[in-house]
Design an enzyme around this catalytic site. Structure first.
Site, PDB file in Angstrom:
ATOM      1  N   LEU A 188      69.295 -15.073  28.662  1.00 25.80           N
ATOM      2  CA  LEU A 188      70.202 -15.774  27.751  1.00 25.80           C
ATOM      3  C   LEU A 188      69.901 -15.386  26.302  1.00 25.80           C
ATOM      4  CD1 LEU A 188      72.329 -18.200  27.955  1.00 25.80           C
ATOM      5  CD2 LEU A 188      70.420 -19.619  27.201  1.00 25.80           C
ATOM      6  N   HIS A 221      74.114 -10.651  30.658  1.00 22.08           N
ATOM      7  CA  HIS A 221      73.057 -11.650  30.834  1.00 22.08           C
ATOM      8  C   HIS A 221      73.471 -12.793  31.741  1.00 22.08           C
ATOM      9  CE1 HIS A 221      74.490 -15.195  28.529  1.00 22.08           C
ATOM     10  NE2 HIS A 221      75.196 -14.302  27.846  1.00 22.08           N
ATOM     11  N   CYS A 222      72.451 -13.470  32.234  1.00 20.99           N
ATOM     12  CA  CYS A 222      72.603 -14.799  32.836  1.00 20.99           C
ATOM     13  C   CYS A 222      71.518 -15.643  32.166  1.00 20.99           C
ATOM     14  CB  CYS A 222      72.520 -14.748  34.365  1.00 20.99           C
ATOM     15  SG  CYS A 222      71.126 -13.828  35.036  1.00 20.99           S
ATOM     16  N   LYS A 223      70.863 -16.506  32.887  1.00 20.74           N
ATOM     17  CA  LYS A 223      69.792 -17.290  32.260  1.00 20.74           C
ATOM     18  C   LYS A 223      68.534 -16.448  32.089  1.00 20.74           C
ATOM     19  CE  LYS A 223      67.628 -20.060  34.860  1.00 20.74           C
ATOM     20  NZ  LYS A 223      67.561 -21.121  35.872  1.00 20.74           N
TER      21      LYS A 223
END
Length: 200
Positions: free
Chosen positions: A44, A140-142
């Protein structure tokens, strides 16, 4: 099951985000890693990192696999990215238990393709070319390990004609802590069958 999975993902978001921050500080893990000359795979992106990514990495666009609640506290939404001159695509996917569906994966690859130089474009994708947009895309993700890695794997397969194993091996060399489960592998294999194998 879907409701309980979504609830678990929400409840675990802040503790696992804190874990990611601590792991980056206490280990060799990077917050983000360059996968090739045009794609960065990362966790993130905090608002405080945005200008550095734009200036140091020539970032022109962001693809987020996060749900809305994951972006609220620390990261930019569409409007805030646009104010910085960054194109933003959100392909919301529930963390931990889900893989991005095939439509989202294809949309993501098509979006990334808009920012590649003309000679390196993936053929057959309907994305307009604007030379001023050529640059890096931050996916992105987390944690930059599972949801976003699935999309980047699909991009690598389409761009290079690679198999799922080749794409994942390359990502692991660049970002060793990616983590793909059965659902993500299944998504990669299906994407390969539908979009790479049939065209080779």
């Amino acid at each position: 099951m879907e409701m309980s999975a979504a609830m678990f993902a929400r409840v675990s978001f802040y503790p696992t985000l804190l874990y990611n921050v601590l792991m980056e500080k206490a280990s060799a893990r990077n917050w983000y890693d360059r996968i090739d000359e045009h794609v960065i795979l990362g966790a993130l992106p905090f608002r405080s990192q945005a200008n550095d990514l734009i200036e140091k990495e020539n970032m022109k666009a962001v693809v987020s696999m996060n749900e809305d609640y994951e972006l609220t506290a620390f990261s930019n939404n569409t409007e805030k990215w646009r104010k910085l001159g960054i194109e933003f695509l959100q392909l919301a996917t529930t963390d931990i238990f889900e893989s991005p569906n095939q439509e989202k994966l294809f949309r993501g690859v098509e979006f990334i393709n808009k920012f590649l130089p003309l000679k390196q474009r993936i053929g057959g994708l309907s994305s307009s070319y604007q030379p001023e947009n050529v640059g890096s895309v931050y996916v992105h993700c987390k944690a930059g390990r599972t949801r976003s890695a699935t999309l980047v794997g699909c991009y690598l397969m389409m761009k290079n004609g690679w198999t799922p194993d080749q794409a994942v091996d390359h990502m692991r060399k660049c970002r060793p802590h990616i983590l793909l489960h059965t659902k993500q592998w299944d998504a990669l294999r299906l994407f390969y069958t539908n979009n790479v194998e049939t065209k080779s």
